[in-house]
Write a protein that holds these residues in place. Structure first.
Motif, PDB file in Angstrom:
ATOM      1  N   THR A   1      11.494  -2.608  -1.805  1.00  0.00           N
ATOM      2  CA  THR A   1      10.476  -2.210  -2.777  1.00  0.00           C
ATOM      3  C   THR A   1      11.142  -1.467  -3.922  1.00  0.00           C
ATOM      4  OG1 THR A   1       9.998  -0.063  -1.748  1.00  0.00           O
ATOM      5  CG2 THR A   1       8.759  -1.963  -0.947  1.00  0.00           C
ATOM      6  N   GLU A   2      10.570  -1.588  -5.088  1.00  0.00           N
ATOM      7  CA  GLU A   2      11.038  -0.860  -6.268  1.00  0.00           C
ATOM      8  C   GLU A   2       9.821  -0.497  -7.113  1.00  0.00           C
ATOM      9  OE1 GLU A   2      14.365  -1.114  -9.872  1.00  0.00           O
ATOM     10  OE2 GLU A   2      14.076  -2.805  -8.499  1.00  0.00           O
ATOM     11  N   THR A   3       9.822   0.712  -7.606  1.00  0.00           N
ATOM     12  CA  THR A   3       8.748   1.181  -8.475  1.00  0.00           C
ATOM     13  C   THR A   3       9.325   1.448  -9.853  1.00  0.00           C
ATOM     14  OG1 THR A   3       7.591   2.186  -6.597  1.00  0.00           O
ATOM     15  CG2 THR A   3       6.949   2.914  -8.800  1.00  0.00           C
ATOM     16  N   VAL A   4       8.822   0.737 -10.848  1.00  0.00           N
ATOM     17  CA  VAL A   4       9.372   0.798 -12.200  1.00  0.00           C
ATOM     18  C   VAL A   4       8.320   1.380 -13.140  1.00  0.00           C
ATOM     19  CG1 VAL A   4      10.432  -0.515 -14.071  1.00  0.00           C
ATOM     20  CG2 VAL A   4      10.711  -1.276 -11.700  1.00  0.00           C
ATOM     21  N   ALA A   5       8.657   2.441 -13.834  1.00  0.00           N
ATOM     22  CA  ALA A   5       7.743   2.996 -14.841  1.00  0.00           C
ATOM     23  C   ALA A   5       7.573   1.983 -15.965  1.00  0.00           C
ATOM     24  CB  ALA A   5       8.281   4.316 -15.381  1.00  0.00           C
ATOM     25  N   VAL A   6       6.335   1.772 -16.412  1.00  0.00           N
ATOM     26  CA  VAL A   6       6.096   0.777 -17.456  1.00  0.00           C
ATOM     27  C   VAL A   6       6.816   1.162 -18.756  1.00  0.00           C
ATOM     28  CG1 VAL A   6       3.922  -0.035 -16.497  1.00  0.00           C
ATOM     29  CG2 VAL A   6       3.916   1.902 -18.079  1.00  0.00           C
ATOM     30  N   THR A   7       7.060   2.443 -18.951  1.00  0.00           N
ATOM     31  CA  THR A   7       7.774   2.865 -20.157  1.00  0.00           C
ATOM     32  C   THR A   7       9.239   2.450 -20.107  1.00  0.00           C
ATOM     33  OG1 THR A   7       8.160   5.034 -19.131  1.00  0.00           O
ATOM     34  CG2 THR A   7       6.262   4.826 -20.604  1.00  0.00           C
ATOM     35  N   LYS A   8       9.754   2.125 -18.912  1.00  0.00           N
ATOM     36  CA  LYS A   8      11.152   1.710 -18.773  1.00  0.00           C
ATOM     37  C   LYS A   8      11.342   0.210 -18.965  1.00  0.00           C
ATOM     38  CE  LYS A   8      12.714   5.825 -17.706  1.00  0.00           C
ATOM     39  NZ  LYS A   8      13.623   6.557 -18.644  1.00  0.00           N
ATOM     40  N   ILE A   9      10.252  -0.537 -18.978  1.00  0.00           N
ATOM     41  CA  ILE A   9      10.358  -1.989 -19.115  1.00  0.00           C
ATOM     42  C   ILE A   9      10.713  -2.320 -20.555  1.00  0.00           C
ATOM     43  CG2 ILE A   9       9.097  -4.168 -18.987  1.00  0.00           C
ATOM     44  CD1 ILE A   9       7.476  -2.951 -16.708  1.00  0.00           C
ATOM     45  N   GLY A  10      11.865  -2.952 -20.724  1.00  0.00           N
ATOM     46  CA  GLY A  10      12.363  -3.229 -22.066  1.00  0.00           C
ATOM     47  C   GLY A  10      11.865  -4.529 -22.654  1.00  0.00           C
ATOM     48  N   SER A  11      11.620  -5.535 -21.808  1.00  0.00           N
ATOM     49  CA  SER A  11      11.164  -6.817 -22.339  1.00  0.00           C
ATOM     50  C   SER A  11      10.404  -7.598 -21.281  1.00  0.00           C
ATOM     51  CB  SER A  11      12.346  -7.659 -22.844  1.00  0.00           C
ATOM     52  OG  SER A  11      13.189  -8.036 -21.763  1.00  0.00           O
ATOM     53  N   VAL A  12       9.458  -8.388 -21.758  1.00  0.00           N
ATOM     54  CA  VAL A  12       8.701  -9.319 -20.922  1.00  0.00           C
ATOM     55  C   VAL A  12       8.830 -10.677 -21.598  1.00  0.00           C
ATOM     56  CG1 VAL A  12       6.466  -9.911 -19.918  1.00  0.00           C
ATOM     57  CG2 VAL A  12       7.107  -7.500 -20.206  1.00  0.00           C
ATOM     58  N   VAL A  13       9.564 -11.582 -20.966  1.00  0.00           N
ATOM     59  CA  VAL A  13       9.880 -12.880 -21.578  1.00  0.00           C
ATOM     60  C   VAL A  13       9.139 -13.984 -20.842  1.00  0.00           C
ATOM     61  CG1 VAL A  13      11.707 -14.505 -22.192  1.00  0.00           C
ATOM     62  CG2 VAL A  13      12.158 -12.037 -22.246  1.00  0.00           C
ATOM     63  N   LEU A  14       8.442 -14.818 -21.601  1.00  0.00           N
ATOM     64  CA  LEU A  14       7.739 -15.965 -21.041  1.00  0.00           C
ATOM     65  C   LEU A  14       8.309 -17.246 -21.629  1.00  0.00           C
ATOM     66  CD1 LEU A  14       3.992 -14.842 -21.039  1.00  0.00           C
ATOM     67  CD2 LEU A  14       5.439 -15.239 -19.057  1.00  0.00           C
TER      68      LEU A  14
ATOM     69  N   ASP B   1       0.829  -1.200   0.000  1.00  0.00           N
ATOM     70  CA  ASP B   1       0.000   0.000   0.000  1.00  0.00           C
ATOM     71  C   ASP B   1       0.866   1.254   0.000  1.00  0.00           C
ATOM     72  OD1 ASP B   1      -2.637   1.301   0.271  1.00  0.00           O
ATOM     73  OD2 ASP B   1      -1.847   1.933   2.205  1.00  0.00           O
ATOM     74  N   ASP B   2       1.933   1.242   0.787  1.00  0.00           N
ATOM     75  CA  ASP B   2       2.833   2.398   0.826  1.00  0.00           C
ATOM     76  C   ASP B   2       3.520   2.590  -0.521  1.00  0.00           C
ATOM     77  OD1 ASP B   2       4.394   4.458   2.487  1.00  0.00           O
ATOM     78  OD2 ASP B   2       6.012   3.228   1.666  1.00  0.00           O
ATOM     79  N   ALA B   3       3.929   1.487  -1.162  1.00  0.00           N
ATOM     80  CA  ALA B   3       4.603   1.587  -2.460  1.00  0.00           C
ATOM     81  C   ALA B   3       3.656   2.084  -3.545  1.00  0.00           C
ATOM     82  CB  ALA B   3       5.207   0.233  -2.847  1.00  0.00           C
ATOM     83  N   LEU B   4       2.378   1.678  -3.470  1.00  0.00           N
ATOM     84  CA  LEU B   4       1.412   2.125  -4.471  1.00  0.00           C
ATOM     85  C   LEU B   4       1.093   3.612  -4.323  1.00  0.00           C
ATOM     86  CD1 LEU B   4      -1.111  -0.856  -4.530  1.00  0.00           C
ATOM     87  CD2 LEU B   4       0.391  -0.133  -6.384  1.00  0.00           C
ATOM     88  N   ASP B   5       1.135   4.111  -3.103  1.00  0.00           N
ATOM     89  CA  ASP B   5       0.950   5.546  -2.852  1.00  0.00           C
ATOM     90  C   ASP B   5      -0.327   6.077  -3.511  1.00  0.00           C
ATOM     91  OD1 ASP B   5       1.570   8.011  -1.794  1.00  0.00           O
ATOM     92  OD2 ASP B   5       2.864   8.610  -3.456  1.00  0.00           O
ATOM     93  N   GLY B   6      -1.417   5.329  -3.334  1.00  0.00           N
ATOM     94  CA  GLY B   6      -2.702   5.772  -3.839  1.00  0.00           C
ATOM     95  C   GLY B   6      -3.029   5.346  -5.258  1.00  0.00           C
ATOM     96  N   MET B   7      -2.078   4.761  -5.979  1.00  0.00           N
ATOM     97  CA  MET B   7      -2.337   4.309  -7.344  1.00  0.00           C
ATOM     98  C   MET B   7      -3.222   3.063  -7.329  1.00  0.00           C
ATOM     99  SD  MET B   7       1.369   4.863  -9.203  1.00  0.00           S
ATOM    100  CE  MET B   7       2.298   4.068  -7.873  1.00  0.00           C
ATOM    101  N   GLU B   8      -4.108   2.956  -8.289  1.00  0.00           N
ATOM    102  CA  GLU B   8      -5.067   1.852  -8.349  1.00  0.00           C
ATOM    103  C   GLU B   8      -4.438   0.641  -9.040  1.00  0.00           C
ATOM    104  OE1 GLU B   8      -8.579   0.266  -7.162  1.00  0.00           O
ATOM    105  OE2 GLU B   8      -8.012   2.366  -6.893  1.00  0.00           O
ATOM    106  N   PRO B   9      -4.430  -0.532  -8.390  1.00  0.00           N
ATOM    107  CA  PRO B   9      -3.856  -1.721  -9.029  1.00  0.00           C
ATOM    108  C   PRO B   9      -4.740  -2.229 -10.161  1.00  0.00           C
ATOM    109  CG  PRO B   9      -4.856  -2.305  -6.931  1.00  0.00           C
ATOM    110  CD  PRO B   9      -4.908  -0.808  -7.030  1.00  0.00           C
ATOM    111  N   LEU B  10      -4.082  -2.694 -11.234  1.00  0.00           N
ATOM    112  CA  LEU B  10      -4.785  -3.302 -12.357  1.00  0.00           C
ATOM    113  C   LEU B  10      -4.641  -4.823 -12.351  1.00  0.00           C
ATOM    114  CD1 LEU B  10      -3.741  -0.880 -15.259  1.00  0.00           C
ATOM    115  CD2 LEU B  10      -5.825  -0.808 -13.871  1.00  0.00           C
ATOM    116  N   ALA B  11      -3.463  -5.285 -11.940  1.00  0.00           N
ATOM    117  CA  ALA B  11      -3.184  -6.723 -11.913  1.00  0.00           C
ATOM    118  C   ALA B  11      -2.081  -6.964 -10.890  1.00  0.00           C
ATOM    119  CB  ALA B  11      -2.762  -7.234 -13.293  1.00  0.00           C
TER     120      ALA B  11
END
Length: 226
Positions: A92-105, A31-41
């Motif tokens: 805790t770490e907060t990462v901007a989605v624009t900084k995510i370079g790859s999502v590998v499955l 909750d502290d890391a989200l700082d009021g932001m609404e979770p999507l997933a």
């Protein structure tokens, strides 16, 4: 505590309770890391490993919002042999989605020769890279001659990754594998949308419209031939 105003917020709170790993502590940290932001997933990954006579547990919680991915990691450690005293280490770490370079499955299916579209993934590995961290896997290189004893050096692969989570049906349950796939899809969707969003173009400085020579966002210099 985590906002329960949305279905995603309620699901996240319930999932932390079901995980049972210091749920109140982890919920407050998230909750502290989200700082009021609404979770999507979200994705919660709980692991236990034994080291000598000690049992260590740690949980990784990933929470996705429209703009960031929050990464929370909590470890516990026994401070005495009887386990009566323990300590929790939190990061805790907060990462901007624009900084995510790859999502590998990476998927594992059993009996692929009998595969049907309804078959479930037995194991999934999720790799996410955002800071340029790289992992190198090296193995001794060889050649086709089975009698060759020469040193061929090493060969391997290099992958960018900051976080890797492995989820298997045997260890974590079938639903945990599906939850990981659902989170990965949501992350890819938000990350792709952020990457394709138009970048605002900087306009001319105030008053530049009245000045000659403003071309393409820059002041043009006149060139005179003598």
């Amino acid at each position: 505590m985590i906002s329960r105003t949305s279905a995603a917020g309620r699901d996240l709170h319930s999932a932390l309770e079901r995980a049972g790993f210091y749920p109140r502590l982890v919920a407050d940290v998230v909750d502290d890391a989200l700082d009021g932001m609404e979770p999507l997933a979200h994705l919660i990954h709980l692991e236990t490993h034994i080291e000598h006579n000690e049992v260590h547990r740690h949980v990784t919680v990933l929470v996705l919002t429209a703009d960031v991915m929050v990464v929370v990691h909590v470890d516990d450690q026994q401070l005495d042999e009887l386990g009566g005293k323990a300590m929790a280490q939190v990061s805790t770490e907060t990462v901007a989605v624009t900084k995510i370079g790859s999502v590998v499955l990476s998927y594992v299916y059993q009996q692929p020769q009998d595969y049907r579209s309804s078959d479930k993934v037995r194991e999934l590995t999720l790799g996410i890279a955002w800071s340029g961290g790289q992992r190198i896997d090296l193995t001794p290189a060889g050649c086709e001659d089975p009698q060759c004893e020469a040193d061929h050096g090493y060969t391997g692969t290099m992958q960018e990754e900051d976080l890797v989570l492995r989820v298997s049906a045997e260890a974590d349950g079938k639903q945990a594998v599906e939850d990981a796939r659902t989170f990965a899809r949501a992350l890819r969707k938000v990350n792709t949308a952020a990457s394709l969003a138009p970048v605002p173009q900087a306009g001319p400085p105030a008053g530049a419209e009245a000045r000659p020579g403003w071309v393409g966002g820059r002041f043009a210099r006149g060139h005179h031939q003598g």
